[in-house]
Write an enzyme that holds these catalytic residues in place. Structure first.
Site, PDB file in Angstrom:
ATOM      1  N   HIS A   1      17.034 -63.632 -15.022  1.00 13.72           N
ATOM      2  CA  HIS A   1      15.839 -64.165 -15.681  1.00 13.72           C
ATOM      3  C   HIS A   1      14.676 -63.195 -15.471  1.00 13.72           C
ATOM      4  O   HIS A   1      14.467 -62.720 -14.354  1.00 13.72           O
ATOM      5  CB  HIS A   1      15.495 -65.548 -15.111  1.00 13.72           C
ATOM      6  CG  HIS A   1      14.318 -66.152 -15.786  1.00 13.72           C
ATOM      7  ND1 HIS A   1      14.404 -66.739 -17.031  1.00 13.72           N
ATOM      8  CD2 HIS A   1      13.013 -66.197 -15.444  1.00 13.72           C
ATOM      9  CE1 HIS A   1      13.209 -67.139 -17.407  1.00 13.72           C
ATOM     10  NE2 HIS A   1      12.339 -66.813 -16.460  1.00 13.72           N
TER      11      HIS A   1
ATOM     12  N   GLU B   1      15.498 -55.006 -14.080  1.00 13.24           N
ATOM     13  CA  GLU B   1      16.632 -55.933 -14.296  1.00 13.24           C
ATOM     14  C   GLU B   1      17.961 -55.198 -14.188  1.00 13.24           C
ATOM     15  O   GLU B   1      18.944 -55.716 -13.647  1.00 13.24           O
ATOM     16  CB  GLU B   1      16.551 -56.574 -15.686  1.00 13.24           C
ATOM     17  CG  GLU B   1      15.449 -57.590 -15.867  1.00 13.24           C
ATOM     18  CD  GLU B   1      15.599 -58.341 -17.180  1.00 13.24           C
ATOM     19  OE1 GLU B   1      16.716 -58.744 -17.535  1.00 13.24           O
ATOM     20  OE2 GLU B   1      14.577 -58.507 -17.880  1.00 13.24           O
TER      21      GLU B   1
ATOM     22  N   ASN C   1      21.463 -55.451 -20.427  1.00 11.27           N
ATOM     23  CA  ASN C   1      21.962 -55.836 -19.096  1.00 11.27           C
ATOM     24  C   ASN C   1      23.479 -55.682 -19.018  1.00 11.27           C
ATOM     25  O   ASN C   1      24.013 -55.262 -17.989  1.00 11.27           O
ATOM     26  CB  ASN C   1      21.529 -57.264 -18.756  1.00 11.27           C
ATOM     27  CG  ASN C   1      20.124 -57.297 -18.191  1.00 11.27           C
ATOM     28  OD1 ASN C   1      19.886 -56.843 -17.073  1.00 11.27           O
ATOM     29  ND2 ASN C   1      19.186 -57.789 -18.977  1.00 11.27           N
TER      30      ASN C   1
ATOM     31  N   GLY D   1      21.979 -56.680 -25.243  1.00  6.93           N
ATOM     32  CA  GLY D   1      23.005 -56.360 -24.256  1.00  6.93           C
ATOM     33  C   GLY D   1      22.672 -55.176 -23.366  1.00  6.93           C
ATOM     34  O   GLY D   1      23.577 -54.491 -22.888  1.00  6.93           O
TER      35      GLY D   1
ATOM     36  N   ARG E   1      21.828 -69.826 -25.025  1.00 11.48           N
ATOM     37  CA  ARG E   1      22.264 -71.209 -25.213  1.00 11.48           C
ATOM     38  C   ARG E   1      22.244 -71.930 -23.867  1.00 11.48           C
ATOM     39  O   ARG E   1      22.560 -71.330 -22.844  1.00 11.48           O
ATOM     40  CB  ARG E   1      23.720 -71.242 -25.714  1.00 11.48           C
ATOM     41  CG  ARG E   1      23.913 -71.007 -27.167  1.00 11.48           C
ATOM     42  CD  ARG E   1      25.398 -71.095 -27.505  1.00 11.48           C
ATOM     43  NE  ARG E   1      25.963 -72.421 -27.273  1.00 11.48           N
ATOM     44  CZ  ARG E   1      25.863 -73.437 -28.125  1.00 11.48           C
ATOM     45  NH1 ARG E   1      25.244 -73.280 -29.258  1.00 11.48           N
ATOM     46  NH2 ARG E   1      26.382 -74.622 -27.840  1.00 11.48           N
TER      47      ARG E   1
ATOM     48  N   LEU F   1      23.878 -74.418 -21.259  1.00 14.63           N
ATOM     49  CA  LEU F   1      25.280 -74.732 -20.977  1.00 14.63           C
ATOM     50  C   LEU F   1      25.419 -76.208 -20.603  1.00 14.63           C
ATOM     51  O   LEU F   1      24.516 -76.797 -20.009  1.00 14.63           O
ATOM     52  CB  LEU F   1      25.788 -73.860 -19.833  1.00 14.63           C
ATOM     53  CG  LEU F   1      25.778 -72.357 -20.091  1.00 14.63           C
ATOM     54  CD1 LEU F   1      26.205 -71.604 -18.849  1.00 14.63           C
ATOM     55  CD2 LEU F   1      26.686 -72.006 -21.262  1.00 14.63           C
TER      56      LEU F   1
ATOM     57  N   ASN G   1      22.968 -65.849 -13.607  1.00 15.91           N
ATOM     58  CA  ASN G   1      22.023 -65.585 -14.700  1.00 15.91           C
ATOM     59  C   ASN G   1      20.973 -64.578 -14.238  1.00 15.91           C
ATOM     60  O   ASN G   1      20.609 -64.538 -13.070  1.00 15.91           O
ATOM     61  CB  ASN G   1      21.324 -66.896 -15.093  1.00 15.91           C
ATOM     62  CG  ASN G   1      20.363 -66.724 -16.255  1.00 15.91           C
ATOM     63  OD1 ASN G   1      20.689 -66.068 -17.253  1.00 15.91           O
ATOM     64  ND2 ASN G   1      19.176 -67.289 -16.143  1.00 15.91           N
TER      65      ASN G   1
ATOM     66  N   ARG H   1      27.743 -79.521 -27.734  1.00 21.69           N
ATOM     67  CA  ARG H   1      27.586 -78.425 -26.771  1.00 21.69           C
ATOM     68  C   ARG H   1      28.849 -78.299 -25.905  1.00 21.69           C
ATOM     69  O   ARG H   1      29.352 -77.221 -25.647  1.00 21.69           O
ATOM     70  CB  ARG H   1      26.365 -78.720 -25.888  1.00 21.69           C
ATOM     71  CG  ARG H   1      25.951 -77.578 -25.001  1.00 21.69           C
ATOM     72  CD  ARG H   1      24.629 -77.860 -24.321  1.00 21.69           C
ATOM     73  NE  ARG H   1      23.536 -78.062 -25.241  1.00 21.69           N
ATOM     74  CZ  ARG H   1      22.933 -77.080 -25.934  1.00 21.69           C
ATOM     75  NH1 ARG H   1      23.317 -75.841 -25.780  1.00 21.69           N
ATOM     76  NH2 ARG H   1      21.959 -77.352 -26.759  1.00 21.69           N
TER      77      ARG H   1
HETATM   78  C1  GRF Z   1      16.657 -60.052 -20.442  1.00 19.16           C
HETATM   79  O1  GRF Z   1      15.273 -59.891 -20.314  1.00 19.16           O
HETATM   80  C2  GRF Z   1      17.166 -61.133 -19.542  1.00 19.16           C
HETATM   81  O2  GRF Z   1      16.454 -61.250 -18.338  1.00 19.16           O
HETATM   82  C3  GRF Z   1      16.942 -62.369 -20.369  1.00 19.16           C
HETATM   83  O3  GRF Z   1      17.235 -61.988 -21.674  1.00 19.16           O
HETATM   84  C4  GRF Z   1      17.035 -60.588 -21.818  1.00 19.16           C
HETATM   85  C5  GRF Z   1      18.306 -59.998 -22.330  1.00 19.16           C
HETATM   86  O4  GRF Z   1      18.177 -58.637 -22.630  1.00 19.16           O
HETATM   87  N1  GRF Z   1      17.726 -63.481 -19.898  1.00 19.16           N
HETATM   88  P1  GRF Z   1      19.457 -57.775 -22.988  1.00 19.16           P
HETATM   89  O5  GRF Z   1      20.151 -58.472 -24.159  1.00 19.16           O
HETATM   90  O6  GRF Z   1      20.337 -57.684 -21.785  1.00 19.16           O
HETATM   91  O7  GRF Z   1      18.908 -56.444 -23.405  1.00 19.16           O
END
Ligand code: GRF
Length: 216
Positions: A125, A190, A30, A28, A107, A109, A123, A81
């Site tokens: 990535h 990110e 992000n 978490g 997961r 969706l 999202n 799902r």
């Molecule tokens: C990040 O690298 C994101 O881009 C990817 O999964 C990772 C999640 O990291 N989808 P965090 O749980 O936010 O630390």
């Protein structure tokens, strides 16, 4: 995606602050970047709820620490799902969520979910899409030996990491990088990219035109 054209300007149920839901399975960081940018005043929004499919996700702890509603929804209790996604959506509706952020949600969706939150499902990535989709973005880019990687924030469609791109940020690879230093720098990037994209969303400045996302 079809040839739809829409702005998110009118998606909010009222002129109130934007309600964000974050779906996360892991650390978490992000999620934390969104929390921090809201608390600093950069992002005019509220995280209404954090949902995880993992009981021990650190993301849930982070949410609780900041007095944000946090919920573990066990996928083993669902027979499909779509059934699981319907449970998630039920909670999102209860919290009047305007936009759903997938921040390390591990997961896939269902069509049901993706259609329900079309152009309101975002999202992050960890590669420059369309290169290196899937769950090992950092590892795949590193092993391939690319000189420039980065991250992509995009709307989610029914494919795997294929939706319209909101923004991308570069992470050039240095000669003395290790995988760890490359990833550590990538995560910091990110943490700038996701709140920036969300800010654009919250300000109603994203217009989806087919595969293109225009910034107004
Ligand atoms: C990040 O690298 C994101 O881009 C990817 O999964 C990772 C999640 O990291 N989808 P965090 O749980 O936010 O630390």
């Amino acid at each position: 995606m079809a040839t739809s054209s829409s702005s998110n300007k009118n998606n909010k149920t009222s002129s109130k602050i934007t309600n964000i839901a974050v779906l996360a399975s892991g650390k978490g960081t992000n999620l934390q970047s969104i929390i921090d940018k809201i608390e600093s005043g950069y992002l005019d929004a509220k995280i209404a709820i954090v949902i995880s499919d993992k009981a021990d996700a650190i993301a849930l702890e982070r949410a609780k620490k900041h007095k944000i509603a946090a919920m573990f929804l066990d996928s083993k209790k669902a027979t499909s799902r779509e059934e699981y996604d319907k449970t998630v959506v039920k909670h999102l509706e209860k919290y009047k969520v305007d936009v759903v952020v997938l921040a390390g949600f591990m997961r896939l969706l269902s069509k049901y979910f993706v259609e329900k939150y079309k152009n309101r499902l975002i999202n992050i990535h960890p590669s420059l899409l369309p290169s290196f989709p899937g769950i090992h973005g950092y590892e795949d880019a590193w092993e391939y030996g690319v000189k420039v990687s980065g991250c992509t924030v995009h709307f989610v469609d029914e494919g795997c990491d294929t939706g319209p791109i909101i923004l991308q940020k570069f992470n050039p690879i240095k000669d003395d990088d290790t995988f760890e230093s490359f990833k550590e720098r990538g995560l910091k990037i990110e943490h700038e990219a996701l709140p920036e994209a969300l800010k654009l969303f919250c300000e109603g400045r994203l217009k989806v035109e087919g595969r293109k996302v225009r910034i107004l």
